[in-house]
Motif scaffolding. Structure first.
Motif, PDB file in Angstrom:
ATOM      1  N   ARG A   1       4.540 -86.284 -37.802  1.00 17.28           N
ATOM      2  CA  ARG A   1       5.341 -85.821 -38.932  1.00 17.28           C
ATOM      3  C   ARG A   1       6.296 -84.717 -38.513  1.00 17.28           C
ATOM      4  NH1 ARG A   1       2.396 -83.210 -42.007  1.00 17.28           N
ATOM      5  NH2 ARG A   1       0.288 -83.484 -41.210  1.00 17.28           N
TER       6      ARG A   1
ATOM      7  N   ARG B   1       7.493 -83.935 -35.570  1.00 14.47           N
ATOM      8  CA  ARG B   1       8.575 -84.418 -34.684  1.00 14.47           C
ATOM      9  C   ARG B   1       9.644 -85.151 -35.486  1.00 14.47           C
ATOM     10  NH1 ARG B   1       6.872 -83.912 -29.278  1.00 14.47           N
ATOM     11  NH2 ARG B   1       4.683 -83.319 -29.283  1.00 14.47           N
ATOM     12  N   ARG B   2       9.209 -86.003 -36.398  1.00 13.25           N
ATOM     13  CA  ARG B   2      10.171 -86.752 -37.206  1.00 13.25           C
ATOM     14  C   ARG B   2      10.967 -85.792 -38.121  1.00 13.25           C
ATOM     15  NH1 ARG B   2      11.827 -92.042 -39.032  1.00 13.25           N
ATOM     16  NH2 ARG B   2      13.056 -91.554 -40.865  1.00 13.25           N
TER      17      ARG B   2
ATOM     18  N   ASP C   1      13.530 -83.980 -36.061  1.00 14.36           N
ATOM     19  CA  ASP C   1      14.695 -84.831 -35.758  1.00 14.36           C
ATOM     20  C   ASP C   1      15.625 -84.919 -36.970  1.00 14.36           C
ATOM     21  OD1 ASP C   1      13.662 -85.272 -33.264  1.00 14.36           O
ATOM     22  OD2 ASP C   1      12.912 -87.298 -33.686  1.00 14.36           O
ATOM     23  N   THR C   2      15.015 -85.065 -38.155  1.00 12.11           N
ATOM     24  CA  THR C   2      15.834 -85.156 -39.375  1.00 12.11           C
ATOM     25  C   THR C   2      16.554 -83.833 -39.638  1.00 12.11           C
ATOM     26  OG1 THR C   2      14.377 -86.825 -40.309  1.00 12.11           O
ATOM     27  CG2 THR C   2      15.737 -85.602 -41.873  1.00 12.11           C
TER      28      THR C   2
ATOM     29  N   LEU D   1      10.021 -86.979 -44.732  1.00 10.02           N
ATOM     30  CA  LEU D   1       9.838 -88.161 -43.877  1.00 10.02           C
ATOM     31  C   LEU D   1      10.702 -89.348 -44.319  1.00 10.02           C
ATOM     32  CD1 LEU D   1       5.943 -87.963 -43.470  1.00 10.02           C
ATOM     33  CD2 LEU D   1       7.689 -87.265 -41.824  1.00 10.02           C
TER      34      LEU D   1
END
Ligand SMILES: Cc1ncc(COP(=O)(O)O)c(C=O)c1O
Length: 400
Positions: free
Chosen positions: A268, A270-271, A274-275, A383
């Motif tokens: 979560r 890491r995602r 990135d966002t 997410l």
């Protein structure tokens, strides 16, 4: 099941593996998922065994105010992941922050803290501790000379958060730890904004790290929780008795939810990071945005410190919308997907207006000193697909 919450002998698996397995205990039923021990207390085979447990001569659980197997699994998993010898879970992040300070202080001591703190943390340091004879000095956390100058012979603890809430300044934890230790004080770091994925304050020299597990550790908006991590000695000397006797305990149910949260924490975070980086990229240079702060960008004012002490950027982006409070509220009210709230670290993208929420208690001058203008918002990446999030932000900015 083992009753011990000491984790110093745990094997050093890769971090992702630790988040799934570390500290786990299996009952004789052989369950796959960690068991939820929703019990207030425990029973004993004999009066002798009960006596031995209470005397500490036999390991085992006594009463869920201070020991419970599900809570112990959460504490052990967090301790292994953080590289701490010991941990104690609490009912909320604020219970963890308060206990980490109060537990080591007595009347006559002094605390030095960064001014840029989450509103409730600042209240604890600035208003609550002085009531009990513990004055505090607030400094600009970025200015190492101010930390040095603030230390007194009776200074017992330094306290900071980095990245700071809400404008994501980065304080040099290793340097502040050196100053604290030279002054004979401990350093407590609130690592909520960095998450344990991107920053390890104990490895940087801090003595104690605290989390609001309410944020990324749960990560799905379900329950409150907090945790204090440190050496076995720090926990035994300062924290254990305070929590045991005063009772800001974590519910076993919340510990179970948080254990499930840990299993997916790295995916979560890491995602979300990135966002957040993609959002920062999309908003940088936008004509309705007058300031943008993202720790992963080369134009961050403390980019060198980010590189030195963090393994990744941040799940949060702070930016200033043009047009003051009016323009900013128009922008916030035009968002369709991203929700207005004071929370962060959730599966849902969230946005906060600190001047009227988390930092509304401060005077306009105090907010200005911290760079919290009426146009500053704090975005917490969720997410969702990044394109949907960026589209929502860009559409709403058209209303400014
Ligand atoms: C940096 C920081 N520390 C501590 C807390 C307190 O955590 P909790 O709400 O779990 O008490 C929060 C948020 O609420 C926070 O943002």
């Amino acid at each position: 099941m083992s009753a011990s919450t000491s984790v110093s002998a745990a094997p050093r698996y890769q971090p992702e593996t630790q988040l799934v397995h570390a500290g786990g205990m299996r009952s004789p039923f052989g369950e796959t998922s960690e068991a939820l021990f929703l019990t207030q207390g425990f029973v004993y085979d004999s009066a002798e065994q009960c006596e031995a447990r209470f005397k500490g001569e036999e390991a085992g659980y006594l009463y869920s105010r201070f020991s419970n197997p599900t809570v112990a699994m959460f504490e052990r998993r967090m301790a292994v992941f953080e590289g701490a010898e010991s941990a104690r879970a609490t009912a909320s992040g604020m219970a963890a922050v308060t206990a980490s300070l109060v537990g080591q202080l007595k009347a006559g001591d002094h605390v030095v803290a960064s001014k840029a703190l989450f509103g409730s943390c600042r209240w604890v340091v600035e208003e609550f501790l002085p009531r009990f004879g513990v004055p505090s000095t607030l400094v600009d956390g970025l200015d190492l000379d101010q930390w040095r100058a603030a230390a007194r012979p009776n200074t017992k603890a330094f306290f900071l958060e980095s990245p700071t809430n809400p404008v994501l300044e980065i304080i040099d934890i290793a340097e502040v730890a050196k100053i604290a230790h030279a002054a004979g004080a401990t350093l407590v770091v609130d690592n909520v904004f960095a998450t344990p994925i991107w920053q390890s304050p104990l490895a940087l020299g801090a003595d104690c790290v605290v989390y609001s597990a309410t944020k990324h550790i749960d990560g799905q908006g379900r329950c409150l929780g907090g945790i204090i991590l440190s050496s076995e000695k720090f926990i035994q000397d300062n924290i254990h008795m305070l929590l045991r006797q005063t009772g800001p305990s974590m519910s076993p149910f919340n510990a179970w939810v948080l254990l499930k949260g840990l299993e997916t924490l790295h995916l979560r975070v890491r995602r979300q990071t990135d966002t957040a980086a993609a959002v920062a990229e999309a908003l940088a240079g936008h004509n309705k945005i007058t300031r943008l702060i993202y720790p992963g960008r080369a134009d961050h004012p403390q980019a060198a410190v980010v590189k030195k002490q963090m393994r990744g950027g941040s799940t949060l982006v702070a930016f200033e919308v043009a047009g003051g409070k009016e323009g900013t509220f128009r922008f916030l009210n035009a968002l369709k997907l991203i929700r207005i709230t004071n929370n962060l670290g959730d599966a849902k993208s969230l946005i906060t207006h600190p001047a009227t929420t988390t930092h509304q208690r401060l005077t306009p001058e105090q907010r200005a000193e911290l760079g919290i203008s009426d146009g500053i918002v704090r975005f917490s990446a969720g997410l969702e697909h990044p394109d949907d999030v960026i589209g929502d932000l860009l559409d709403a900015l058209k209303q400014v």
